[in-house]
Design a protein around this motif. Structure first.
Motif, PDB file in Angstrom:
ATOM      1  N   ASP A 102       7.570  -8.711  -2.922  1.00 30.28           N
ATOM      2  CA  ASP A 102       6.672  -9.787  -3.335  1.00 30.28           C
ATOM      3  C   ASP A 102       5.235  -9.599  -2.850  1.00 30.28           C
ATOM      4  OD1 ASP A 102       7.586 -10.107  -0.756  1.00 30.28           O
ATOM      5  OD2 ASP A 102       7.651 -12.292  -0.847  1.00 30.28           O
ATOM      6  N   HIS A 103       5.002  -8.628  -1.956  1.00 31.16           N
ATOM      7  CA  HIS A 103       3.617  -8.423  -1.530  1.00 31.16           C
ATOM      8  C   HIS A 103       3.257  -6.957  -1.307  1.00 31.16           C
ATOM      9  CE1 HIS A 103       5.974  -8.987   2.239  1.00 31.16           C
ATOM     10  NE2 HIS A 103       5.234  -7.983   2.635  1.00 31.16           N
ATOM     11  N   ILE A 104       4.137  -6.034  -1.712  1.00 31.89           N
ATOM     12  CA  ILE A 104       3.848  -4.625  -1.441  1.00 31.89           C
ATOM     13  C   ILE A 104       2.772  -4.066  -2.368  1.00 31.89           C
ATOM     14  CG2 ILE A 104       5.590  -3.576  -2.968  1.00 31.89           C
ATOM     15  CD1 ILE A 104       6.197  -1.655  -0.622  1.00 31.89           C
ATOM     16  N   TRP A 105       2.653  -4.648  -3.587  1.00 32.84           N
ATOM     17  CA  TRP A 105       1.596  -4.190  -4.508  1.00 32.84           C
ATOM     18  C   TRP A 105       0.313  -4.947  -4.143  1.00 32.84           C
ATOM     19  CZ3 TRP A 105       1.755  -0.320  -8.074  1.00 32.84           C
ATOM     20  CH2 TRP A 105       0.635  -0.191  -8.897  1.00 32.84           C
ATOM     21  N   ASP A 106      -0.590  -4.304  -3.409  1.00 34.44           N
ATOM     22  CA  ASP A 106      -1.738  -5.008  -2.838  1.00 34.44           C
ATOM     23  C   ASP A 106      -3.063  -4.669  -3.521  1.00 34.44           C
ATOM     24  OD1 ASP A 106      -2.054  -2.411  -1.975  1.00 34.44           O
ATOM     25  OD2 ASP A 106      -2.203  -2.896   0.164  1.00 34.44           O
ATOM     26  N   TYR A 107      -3.008  -4.017  -4.672  1.00 36.66           N
ATOM     27  CA  TYR A 107      -4.255  -3.710  -5.382  1.00 36.66           C
ATOM     28  C   TYR A 107      -4.777  -4.974  -6.057  1.00 36.66           C
ATOM     29  CZ  TYR A 107      -7.686  -1.481  -8.381  1.00 36.66           C
ATOM     30  OH  TYR A 107      -8.861  -1.125  -8.984  1.00 36.66           O
ATOM     31  N   ASP A 108      -6.043  -5.280  -5.838  1.00 37.99           N
ATOM     32  CA  ASP A 108      -6.669  -6.476  -6.402  1.00 37.99           C
ATOM     33  C   ASP A 108      -7.626  -6.051  -7.514  1.00 37.99           C
ATOM     34  OD1 ASP A 108      -7.956  -8.799  -7.043  1.00 37.99           O
ATOM     35  OD2 ASP A 108      -8.456  -9.361  -4.984  1.00 37.99           O
ATOM     36  N   PRO A 115      -9.646  -2.237   0.367  1.00 39.19           N
ATOM     37  CA  PRO A 115      -8.648  -1.196   0.704  1.00 39.19           C
ATOM     38  C   PRO A 115      -7.280  -1.549   0.123  1.00 39.19           C
ATOM     39  CG  PRO A 115      -9.925  -1.829   2.638  1.00 39.19           C
ATOM     40  CD  PRO A 115     -10.264  -2.821   1.569  1.00 39.19           C
ATOM     41  N   SER A 116      -6.582  -0.530  -0.356  1.00 38.20           N
ATOM     42  CA  SER A 116      -5.279  -0.750  -0.970  1.00 38.20           C
ATOM     43  C   SER A 116      -4.397   0.457  -0.745  1.00 38.20           C
ATOM     44  CB  SER A 116      -5.440  -1.009  -2.474  1.00 38.20           C
ATOM     45  OG  SER A 116      -4.192  -1.004  -3.131  1.00 38.20           O
ATOM     46  N   ARG A 117      -3.082   0.226  -0.752  1.00 39.31           N
ATOM     47  CA  ARG A 117      -2.130   1.335  -0.657  1.00 39.31           C
ATOM     48  C   ARG A 117      -1.873   1.982  -2.004  1.00 39.31           C
ATOM     49  NH1 ARG A 117       2.856  -1.334   2.362  1.00 39.31           N
ATOM     50  NH2 ARG A 117       2.139  -3.107   1.143  1.00 39.31           N
ATOM     51  N   VAL A 118      -2.505   1.461  -3.051  1.00 41.27           N
ATOM     52  CA  VAL A 118      -2.239   1.908  -4.418  1.00 41.27           C
ATOM     53  C   VAL A 118      -3.490   2.529  -5.019  1.00 41.27           C
ATOM     54  CG1 VAL A 118      -1.466   1.197  -6.701  1.00 41.27           C
ATOM     55  CG2 VAL A 118      -0.566   0.043  -4.679  1.00 41.27           C
ATOM     56  N   GLU A 119      -3.306   3.641  -5.720  1.00 36.59           N
ATOM     57  CA  GLU A 119      -4.414   4.253  -6.444  1.00 36.59           C
ATOM     58  C   GLU A 119      -3.958   4.656  -7.833  1.00 36.59           C
ATOM     59  OE1 GLU A 119      -4.410   8.973  -5.459  1.00 36.59           O
ATOM     60  OE2 GLU A 119      -5.090   7.667  -3.807  1.00 36.59           O
ATOM     61  N   PHE A 120      -4.885   4.731  -8.762  1.00 36.06           N
ATOM     62  CA  PHE A 120      -4.585   5.253 -10.095  1.00 36.06           C
ATOM     63  C   PHE A 120      -5.857   5.769 -10.721  1.00 36.06           C
ATOM     64  CE2 PHE A 120      -4.303   0.627  -9.937  1.00 36.06           C
ATOM     65  CZ  PHE A 120      -5.410   0.227 -10.684  1.00 36.06           C
ATOM     66  N   PHE A 261       0.678   4.983  -2.559  1.00 37.99           N
ATOM     67  CA  PHE A 261       1.288   5.261  -3.855  1.00 37.99           C
ATOM     68  C   PHE A 261       0.212   5.583  -4.886  1.00 37.99           C
ATOM     69  CE2 PHE A 261       3.792   1.990  -1.680  1.00 37.99           C
ATOM     70  CZ  PHE A 261       5.040   2.588  -1.630  1.00 37.99           C
ATOM     71  N   ARG A 262       0.595   6.389  -5.853  1.00 39.96           N
ATOM     72  CA  ARG A 262      -0.259   6.610  -7.018  1.00 39.96           C
ATOM     73  C   ARG A 262       0.510   6.199  -8.268  1.00 39.96           C
ATOM     74  NH1 ARG A 262      -1.693  11.536  -6.348  1.00 39.96           N
ATOM     75  NH2 ARG A 262      -0.341  12.627  -7.811  1.00 39.96           N
ATOM     76  N   ALA A 263      -0.072   5.297  -9.047  1.00 42.07           N
ATOM     77  CA  ALA A 263       0.539   4.842 -10.302  1.00 42.07           C
ATOM     78  C   ALA A 263      -0.033   5.651 -11.459  1.00 42.07           C
ATOM     79  CB  ALA A 263       0.257   3.355 -10.507  1.00 42.07           C
ATOM     80  N   GLU A 264       0.852   6.068 -12.367  1.00 38.92           N
ATOM     81  CA  GLU A 264       0.418   6.852 -13.517  1.00 38.92           C
ATOM     82  C   GLU A 264       1.084   6.369 -14.800  1.00 38.92           C
ATOM     83  OE1 GLU A 264      -0.425  11.189 -11.362  1.00 38.92           O
ATOM     84  OE2 GLU A 264       1.165  10.988 -12.855  1.00 38.92           O
ATOM     85  N   LEU A 265       0.310   6.352 -15.853  1.00 42.44           N
ATOM     86  CA  LEU A 265       0.813   6.131 -17.207  1.00 42.44           C
ATOM     87  C   LEU A 265       0.633   7.416 -17.983  1.00 42.44           C
ATOM     88  CD1 LEU A 265      -0.354   2.659 -18.597  1.00 42.44           C
ATOM     89  CD2 LEU A 265       1.979   3.506 -18.448  1.00 42.44           C
TER      90      LEU A 265
END
Length: 311
Positions: A102-108, A115-120, A261-265
């Motif tokens: 419920d809070h691990i995706w911290d990209y705003d 700062p975020s743990r997620v990049e794309f 993490f890195r998110a990719e489409l």
């Protein structure tokens, strides 16, 4: 005497099954609740170490080793063992992170400078915005790579109207606990079962985006080739495409160093059609399987090699 002994063992096993499932369910619920009280990064590091130790002593370790040898005959025993250790590490981290979905995706998206743990990449963002805003349905596929629970979080966090196919755990109490976590910020959840294809088709016809995992072996599936070997793929995605013609994209969440993490489409995956223009189910699932194989070849230590993968 032997028949009587076998019948007795079977009856004892059947009688013990409800108690065993209740114990496992209670343990699952307890672990999920307890894990939420601790820092997600430290917990993921701990769970990774624990599963690396325990996993190497389980039957699934042998299955994973055999699968890796079949997929990568050119790799040395030392390389295979290193990949397998990474598989167990990734699995432990996924388990720890699940309790914090419920809070691990911290990209705003409103404040990308934070700062975020997620990049794309810019291209992934461009594709996502296009699919979200075009008013049309789309099909997304993912696989058991990195943290495979996070794509659903990403979709909802960034405003994508999504319906997600998921498989319920066999143990009822664990199912309830897991479902309570999954219903937070994960879109419309559709359990696998008889009614799932109808519900997913309805979602597409209503303009929603439908997502599912596609890398599980299915006994009654269609023939595809994966790492040069024949296997069976679930044809549901291609059959949905026959009902609602829409784009297909792959999505993956890659685990990076430092608990990031890195998110990719992916670019649109073009379906295969027969001479009459109809969707070729087997050919389309092969095209999707080829994408998944490419992903796994890049990050073999982040894929779940621990189950049946071929005939």
């Amino acid at each position: 005497m032997n028949r009587l002994l076998l019948r007795t063992k079977a009856r004892l096993r059947d009688a013990a099954k409800p108690m065993t499932e209740a114990a496992v369910g209670a343990l699952t619920v307890g672990m999920l609740r307890t894990t939420r009280y601790f820092d997600p990064v430290k917990t993921a590091n701990l769970f990774g170490r624990v599963t690396r130790f325990i996993g190497r002593r389980l039957r699934e370790d042998r299955i994973g080793r055999d699968n890796l040898k079949a997929a990568f005959p050119e790799k040395s025993p030392e390389e295979i063992e290193a990949i397998l250790a990474g598989v167990w590490d990734n699995l432990g981290r996924v388990g720890a992170e699940f309790a914090h979905l419920d809070h691990i995706w911290d990209y705003d998206p409103d404040h990308p400078e934070k700062p975020s743990r997620v990049e794309f990449s810019p291209r992934t963002r461009e594709l996502f915005d296009q699919l979200r805003d075009d008013g049309k349905p789309a099909l997304f596929f993912a696989c058991h790579l990195g943290n495979w629970e996070l794509p659903a979080l990403a979709a909802v966090a960034h405003g994508l109207d999504a319906a997600i196919l998921f498989r319920r755990p066999n143990i009822e109490s664990a199912d309830r606990a897991i479902e309570r976590i999954r219903t937070v910020k994960m879109g419309t959840l559709i359990p696998a079962g008889r009614e799932a294809p109808l519900k997913l088709a309805d979602a597409l016809q209503n303009g929603q985006h439908v997502a599912m995992l596609v890398d599980q072996y299915l006994t009654n599936g269609v023939d595809v080739t994966f790492f040069g070997r024949k296997t069976k793929a679930n044809p549901m995605l291609a059959r949905l495409l026959r009902q609602v013609d829409c784009p297909i994209h792959g999505t993956r969440i890659i685990r990076l160093p430092g608990n990031r993490f890195r998110a990719e489409l992916s670019e649109e995956v073009k379906p295969v059609r027969d001479a009459s223009g109809q969707i070729d189910v087997q050919g389309t699932m092969q095209a999707i399987t080829d994408v998944v194989e490419g992903w796994v070849r890049e990050y073999p230590e982040q894929w779940l090699w621990l189950h049946r993968r071929w005939r």
